[in-house]
Design a protein around this motif. Structure first.
Motif, PDB file in Angstrom:
ATOM      1  N   GLU A   1       0.777  -1.343  -0.096  1.00  0.00           N
ATOM      2  CA  GLU A   1      -0.009  -0.285  -0.032  1.00  0.00           C
ATOM      3  C   GLU A   1       0.884   1.288   0.229  1.00  0.00           C
ATOM      4  O   GLU A   1       2.210   1.502   0.172  1.00  0.00           O
ATOM      5  CB  GLU A   1      -0.847   0.093   1.135  1.00  0.00           C
ATOM      6  N   ALA A   2       0.521   2.785  -0.228  1.00  0.00           N
ATOM      7  CA  ALA A   2       1.097   3.348  -0.382  1.00  0.00           C
ATOM      8  C   ALA A   2       1.547   4.038   1.143  1.00  0.00           C
ATOM      9  O   ALA A   2       0.775   3.448   1.985  1.00  0.00           O
ATOM     10  CB  ALA A   2       0.353   4.641  -0.804  1.00  0.00           C
ATOM     11  N   ALA A   3       2.563   4.605   0.949  1.00  0.00           N
ATOM     12  CA  ALA A   3       3.513   4.925   2.302  1.00  0.00           C
ATOM     13  C   ALA A   3       3.993   6.582   2.281  1.00  0.00           C
ATOM     14  O   ALA A   3       3.801   6.867   0.642  1.00  0.00           O
ATOM     15  CB  ALA A   3       4.153   4.191   2.803  1.00  0.00           C
ATOM     16  N   THR A   4       3.709   7.647   2.931  1.00  0.00           N
ATOM     17  CA  THR A   4       3.942   8.708   3.117  1.00  0.00           C
ATOM     18  C   THR A   4       5.012   9.057   4.537  1.00  0.00           C
ATOM     19  O   THR A   4       4.762   8.797   4.878  1.00  0.00           O
ATOM     20  CB  THR A   4       3.225   9.310   3.449  1.00  0.00           C
ATOM     21  N   LEU A   5       5.835   9.595   3.773  1.00  0.00           N
ATOM     22  CA  LEU A   5       7.077   9.877   4.845  1.00  0.00           C
ATOM     23  C   LEU A   5       7.558  11.114   5.264  1.00  0.00           C
ATOM     24  O   LEU A   5       7.224  12.219   4.344  1.00  0.00           O
ATOM     25  CB  LEU A   5       8.165   9.633   3.782  1.00  0.00           C
ATOM     26  N   GLN A   6       7.345  11.461   6.349  1.00  0.00           N
ATOM     27  CA  GLN A   6       7.617  12.997   6.843  1.00  0.00           C
ATOM     28  C   GLN A   6       9.098  13.421   6.693  1.00  0.00           C
ATOM     29  O   GLN A   6       9.784  12.820   8.052  1.00  0.00           O
ATOM     30  CB  GLN A   6       6.774  13.512   7.596  1.00  0.00           C
ATOM     31  N   LEU A   7      10.292  14.214   5.751  1.00  0.00           N
ATOM     32  CA  LEU A   7      11.732  13.794   5.996  1.00  0.00           C
ATOM     33  C   LEU A   7      11.457  16.006   6.507  1.00  0.00           C
ATOM     34  O   LEU A   7      11.214  16.120   5.239  1.00  0.00           O
ATOM     35  CB  LEU A   7      12.699  13.669   4.711  1.00  0.00           C
ATOM     36  N   SER A   8      12.486  15.599   7.253  1.00  0.00           N
ATOM     37  CA  SER A   8      12.790  16.968   7.812  1.00  0.00           C
ATOM     38  C   SER A   8      13.931  17.535   8.351  1.00  0.00           C
ATOM     39  O   SER A   8      14.309  16.147   9.290  1.00  0.00           O
ATOM     40  CB  SER A   8      11.168  18.127   8.740  1.00  0.00           C
ATOM     41  N   GLY A   9      14.222  18.516   8.806  1.00  0.00           N
ATOM     42  CA  GLY A   9      15.256  18.135   9.403  1.00  0.00           C
ATOM     43  C   GLY A   9      16.687  19.237   8.740  1.00  0.00           C
ATOM     44  O   GLY A   9      16.684  20.161   8.157  1.00  0.00           O
ATOM     45  N   ALA A  10      17.968  20.014  10.148  1.00  0.00           N
ATOM     46  CA  ALA A  10      18.916  20.733   9.301  1.00  0.00           C
ATOM     47  C   ALA A  10      19.013  20.737   7.593  1.00  0.00           C
ATOM     48  O   ALA A  10      19.506  21.353   6.910  1.00  0.00           O
ATOM     49  CB  ALA A  10      20.057  20.736  10.265  1.00  0.00           C
ATOM     50  N   ALA A  11      19.480  19.140   7.712  1.00  0.00           N
ATOM     51  CA  ALA A  11      20.500  18.826   6.515  1.00  0.00           C
ATOM     52  C   ALA A  11      18.959  18.642   4.819  1.00  0.00           C
ATOM     53  O   ALA A  11      19.316  18.732   4.103  1.00  0.00           O
ATOM     54  CB  ALA A  11      21.016  17.958   6.306  1.00  0.00           C
ATOM     55  N   LEU A  12      18.067  18.911   5.234  1.00  0.00           N
ATOM     56  CA  LEU A  12      17.267  18.680   4.218  1.00  0.00           C
ATOM     57  C   LEU A  12      16.135  20.054   3.550  1.00  0.00           C
ATOM     58  O   LEU A  12      15.876  20.879   4.597  1.00  0.00           O
ATOM     59  CB  LEU A  12      15.797  18.339   4.609  1.00  0.00           C
ATOM     60  N   PRO A  13      15.806  20.895   2.586  1.00  0.00           N
ATOM     61  CA  PRO A  13      14.629  21.875   2.384  1.00  0.00           C
ATOM     62  C   PRO A  13      13.994  20.893   2.563  1.00  0.00           C
ATOM     63  O   PRO A  13      13.037  20.041   2.834  1.00  0.00           O
ATOM     64  CB  PRO A  13      15.825  21.849   0.759  1.00  0.00           C
ATOM     65  N   ARG A  14      13.137  22.109   1.805  1.00  0.00           N
ATOM     66  CA  ARG A  14      12.107  21.567   2.209  1.00  0.00           C
ATOM     67  C   ARG A  14      10.887  21.170   0.972  1.00  0.00           C
ATOM     68  O   ARG A  14      10.628  19.535   1.139  1.00  0.00           O
ATOM     69  CB  ARG A  14      10.624  23.195   2.193  1.00  0.00           C
ATOM     70  N   GLN A  15      11.707  21.515  -0.407  1.00  0.00           N
ATOM     71  CA  GLN A  15      11.083  20.828  -1.518  1.00  0.00           C
ATOM     72  C   GLN A  15      12.756  19.773  -2.189  1.00  0.00           C
ATOM     73  O   GLN A  15      13.704  20.255  -2.104  1.00  0.00           O
ATOM     74  CB  GLN A  15      10.519  21.438  -2.002  1.00  0.00           C
ATOM     75  N   ALA A  16      12.278  19.042  -3.166  1.00  0.00           N
ATOM     76  CA  ALA A  16      13.752  18.450  -3.232  1.00  0.00           C
ATOM     77  C   ALA A  16      12.686  18.279  -5.439  1.00  0.00           C
ATOM     78  O   ALA A  16      11.783  18.409  -5.219  1.00  0.00           O
ATOM     79  CB  ALA A  16      13.923  17.192  -3.086  1.00  0.00           C
TER      80      ALA A  16
END
Length: 555
Positions: free
Chosen positions: A502-517
């Motif tokens: 089934e589909a999955a949603t990942l919530q990725l955030s942190g100082a090394a990450l921007p909001r979009q990619a």
């Protein structure tokens, strides 16, 4: 006489006539009695004036012509006829500026004012120069220092392609057929091909083992030399699998009694094959020989890994083990001293994604990634599509090509080749025959897998973050995984996987990450099209979907 002078004289003559006519009219008005008496005289004067005018028009009217002795009378007559003499002034001679002489310049340059000016300009120049120098030094000191590139070898630059069964790989069923497929391998951007084993080795018969002879079933030595030469022209290195008992069931080194004898014979065989141009050797069961005869194992390592004057280029020693525990693999990698160790750490089905993530993290933190190798399938396990299912082939291709280390793939895994009653199925190549409906769909899927593998492999070879970048685990669960690959100021790459149905949603955030990619590759282009932007705090992956995202370094 020019046209302007002629017009002026005509106008003056007309004016003369008008004045005469006015005089006549005045006389007629004042003295009517004399009109008759003076009429003849007036007409005579008018006639004379007309004749003079006609005569004058016949003469050349030039102010600069020849003059006769009666010049004064001629001038008077010209004035009488109404001629106007025009004199055009000559243009003033152009004045040229010659500048100051040397003596004048020296006198001016030595004055106190100019001396002070020169000193002032000199001081300003040097102050500006020193200021720019100081500014450049400050910029260099304050700029972030680039990381030194790690020491790597050719086997760290791209995938290794294993051809464990020569007869199954091409229709020719020999080494010549493999040579004919080198161009196809080059398109996959592989850096090395692992051939064989191809030596004569009757099953479980150590006494009949002949390392230096090519089995007639797969060709001959000349065919092997042709393959090596063709591969080298394409920038592909050739590794030879010299596992002694590759067809038997008593283990890769036969029994314990025979290990010493076999290892001793292997040493001379290594020298032979390295002289034939191979770029490395692969051996299965390395833990056994390293434990039973450590001194001979040290000699084997030295023969392969130490360069010579004739062969200064680095050769690779690849070990193969059936162990799957990350701890065991880590210990074996240290004790054997091989350059790469192929293991079953990523074996599918036995463990979930979270355990795989922990295994990768343990090996990455314990060893240089230049010594890590990742594989799914092989001689003993079979092909990738049969192990994980056709729907997850691209997902695992992306996993192998983005983990820190060298990806090792089995022949046919790039097209999703399935095992069909054997772990050495016949390789499927495009033919000129037109396929039917079902065959056309299967062919399209094979080409799609191959294109995906080749594209990601090509990107891996170009991007430093994927070649030898740091590995940062971002998220993992029993069915999902996300990690980051970064190197210095290069583009960052984020790999995300969803093994669930089934589909999955990942919530990725942190100082090394921007909001979009931005999406670089996706196993499902209709859901996550390439070059589209996604929100990392709400990254949605469909069932069995994986994606490779990228974003720039921002300081």
């Amino acid at each position: 006489m020019n046209t302007e002078e002629t017009n002026v004289e005509l106008k003056d003559a007309q004016t003369k006539d008008a004045e005469l006519q006015d005089a006549v009219d005045a006389v007629d008005a004042a003295e009517p009695a004399q009109v008759a008496a003076d009429a003849d005289a007036t007409e005579a004067d008018v006639s004379e004036a007309d004749l003079d005018q006609e005569e004058q028009e016949k003469q050349p009217m030039t102010g600069g012509g020849e003059r006769d002795e009666d010049a004064p009378s001629a001038g008077a007559e010209a004035e009488k006829n109404g001629s106007v003499k025009l004199k055009i002034p000559e243009e003033a001679e152009e004045v040229k500026f010659t500048g100051l002489s040397k003596e004048e310049l020296l006198r001016v340059a030595g004055t106190p004012g100019w001396v002070r000016t020169r000193w002032a300009l000199l001081v300003v120049f040097w102050l500006g120069w020193v200021g720019m120098l100081v500014g450049a030094v400050l910029i260099i000191l304050q700029a972030p220092r680039c990381r030194d590139l790690p020491a790597t070898n050719w086997w760290n630059d791209g995938p290794l392609y294993q051809i464990g069964n020569i007869q199954a790989f091409t229709a020719a069923r020999n080494l010549k057929g493999v040579e004919q497929k080198v161009d196809s391998l080059s398109q996959l951007k592989v850096k090395g091909v692992v051939i064989g084993p191809i030596h004569v080795a009757p099953a479980d018969d150590a006494m009949s083992l002949r390392f230096e002879d090519v089995s007639p079933a797969v060709g001959n030595l000349e065919q092997f030399k042709g393959l090596v030469q063709a591969a080298h022209k394409k920038g592909i290195s050739v590794v030879l699998d010299l596992t002694p008992n590759y067809q038997g069931s008593s283990g890769p080194w036969f029994s314990n009694i025979s290990v010493t004898n076999v290892a001793e014979r292997l040493k001379s065989a290594l020298v032979f094959w390295l002289n034939e141009g191979v770029d490395g050797v692969q051996l299965s069961g390395v833990e056994r020989v390293a434990t039973v005869v450590p001194s001979l194992w040290t000699d084997i390592r030295a023969i392969v890994q130490n360069g010579t004057e004739q062969h200064p280029n680095k050769r690779v020693l690849i070990g193969v083990t059936e162990r799957s525990s990350a701890e065991d693999v880590s210990a074996l990698l240290t004790s054997t001293g091989v350059d790469l160790l192929i293991s079953r750490v990523l074996r599918p089905g036995a463990v979930d994604a979270a355990e795989h993530a922990q295994s990768v993290q343990l090996l990455y933190s314990s060893h240089s990634q230049t010594k890590l190798a990742w594989s799914l399938g092989g001689r003993a396990e079979g092909h990738l599509a049969s192990l994980v299912g056709p729907a997850l082939v691209k997902l695992h291709q992306l996993l192998l090509l983005t983990l820190p280390g060298t990806p090792v793939i089995n022949y046919g895994d790039e097209i999703g080749l399935m095992d069909e009653g054997t772990k050495f199925p016949r390789m499927l190549w495009d033919s000129d025959e037109k396929p039917n409906g079902t065959q056309e769909e299967e062919r399209a899927e094979r080409l799609s897998c191959r294109s995906f593998f080749g594209s990601v492999s090509d990107l891996r070879g170009k991007e430093r973050s994927l070649l030898y970048g740091d590995f940062l685990l971002l998220s993992n669960s029993s069915s999902s995984l996300a990690y980051l690959r970064v190197w210095d100021q290069s583009v960052r790459y984020l790999a995300a996987f969803n093994w669930a149905e089934e589909a999955a949603t990942l919530q990725l955030s942190g100082a090394a990450l921007p909001r979009q990619a931005t999406v670089a590759f996706s196993t499902n282009g209709s859901v996550l099209p390439a070059d589209s932007d996604v929100d990392l705090t709400d990254l949605r992956l469909g069932p069995g979907q994986a994606a490779l995202l990228k974003f720039p370094y921002t300081g």
